[in-house]
Design a protein around this motif. Structure first.
Motif, PDB file in Angstrom:
ATOM      1  N   PHE A  26      30.522  37.856  43.083  1.00  0.00           N
ATOM      2  CA  PHE A  26      28.915  38.148  42.776  1.00  0.00           C
ATOM      3  C   PHE A  26      28.642  38.811  41.210  1.00  0.00           C
ATOM      4  N   ARG A  27      27.548  38.583  41.245  1.00  0.00           N
ATOM      5  CA  ARG A  27      26.993  39.165  39.881  1.00  0.00           C
ATOM      6  C   ARG A  27      26.557  40.344  40.065  1.00  0.00           C
ATOM      7  N   GLY A  28      27.363  41.395  39.473  1.00  0.00           N
ATOM      8  CA  GLY A  28      26.995  42.826  39.840  1.00  0.00           C
ATOM      9  C   GLY A  28      25.581  43.448  39.583  1.00  0.00           C
ATOM     10  N   THR A  88      29.743  34.313  32.036  1.00  0.00           N
ATOM     11  CA  THR A  88      30.931  33.642  31.999  1.00  0.00           C
ATOM     12  C   THR A  88      32.044  34.001  32.991  1.00  0.00           C
ATOM     13  N   TRP A  89      32.091  35.208  33.174  1.00  0.00           N
ATOM     14  CA  TRP A  89      32.893  35.653  34.239  1.00  0.00           C
ATOM     15  C   TRP A  89      32.863  35.147  35.328  1.00  0.00           C
ATOM     16  N   CYS A  90      31.656  35.094  35.914  1.00  0.00           N
ATOM     17  CA  CYS A  90      31.378  34.714  37.217  1.00  0.00           C
ATOM     18  C   CYS A  90      31.676  33.095  37.229  1.00  0.00           C
ATOM     19  N   LEU A  91      31.240  32.427  36.331  1.00  0.00           N
ATOM     20  CA  LEU A  91      31.533  31.284  36.192  1.00  0.00           C
ATOM     21  C   LEU A  91      33.018  30.683  36.294  1.00  0.00           C
ATOM     22  N   ASP A  92      33.525  31.489  35.337  1.00  0.00           N
ATOM     23  CA  ASP A  92      35.087  31.247  35.467  1.00  0.00           C
ATOM     24  C   ASP A  92      35.762  31.517  36.809  1.00  0.00           C
ATOM     25  N   ALA A 149      29.391  21.275  36.735  1.00  0.00           N
ATOM     26  CA  ALA A 149      30.048  20.453  37.744  1.00  0.00           C
ATOM     27  C   ALA A 149      30.282  21.504  38.848  1.00  0.00           C
ATOM     28  N   THR A 150      30.892  22.691  38.127  1.00  0.00           N
ATOM     29  CA  THR A 150      31.526  23.603  39.425  1.00  0.00           C
ATOM     30  C   THR A 150      30.234  24.098  40.341  1.00  0.00           C
TER      31      THR A 150
END
Length: 176
Positions: A26-28, A88-92, A149-150
């Motif tokens: 989740f995005r904090g 970028t943390w969430c996407l990774d 793509a993710t």
């Protein structure tokens, strides 16, 4: 008896491979103090062992500890909110979660919190803006393309679409 006639060696191989029942992504800033906190409480009440990143230090790259937690979870719940794609943390995390879906048959349950799955799938609205900023920030355009793509892939999974409030009559933990 369920295992009547089974050999001891076949029983010993019947062990669980996961450490956590659920990994929460989740995005904090969007959901930590509201939806995600309530979801975590509900999962705890049902004695569902859940990994949440409250204790991790923030940095530029996703930590090994977090990657291991994702790999050792049976299910990932991904709360996609307005600012999810700006991290970028969430996407990774999401890339790793979908990798584990393929390699470990991990279940992935997306929750579209205050966003429409079409926005995520086609990177519109806040998702499009966030990815455009990341494209400017990163020289490696292929990384941004992998994130796109993710997001497209996760938006194609069956999940829940929720407004600003938890409005579904079926609790999420019923599907775990």
């Amino acid at each position: 008896m369920a295992f009547q006639g089974a050999s001891t060696s076949s029983l010993s191989s019947f062990t669980r491979w996961w450490t956590y029942d659920v990994f929460l992504s989740f995005r904090g800033e969007d959901t930590r103090q509201n939806f995600t906190a309530h979801l975590l409480q509900a999962l705890d009440r049902k004695k569902i062992n859940t990994y949440i990143d409250y204790k991790l230090r923030r940095g530029e790259e996703i930590s090994e500890e977090l990657l291991k937690a994702i790999e050792s979870s049976r299910i990932s719940i991904v709360v996609l909110s307005k600012n999810y794609a700006s991290s970028t943390w969430c996407l990774d995390e999401l890339m790793k979660i979908l990798e584990c879906r393929k390699t470990k048959q991990q279940k992935v349950l997306p929750v579209f919190y205050g966003v429409n799955p079409i926005e995520v799938r086609h990177q519109r609205e806040s998702f499009g803006k966030a990815l455009a900023k990341l494209k400017e920030r990163f020289k490696d355009e292929s990384k941004v393309e992998r994130w796109k793509a993710t997001l497209t892939e996760v938006a194609g999974l069956s999940g829940f679409t929720l407004g600003d409030r938890y409005t579904t009559s079926t609790p999420l933990y019923a599907f775990i």
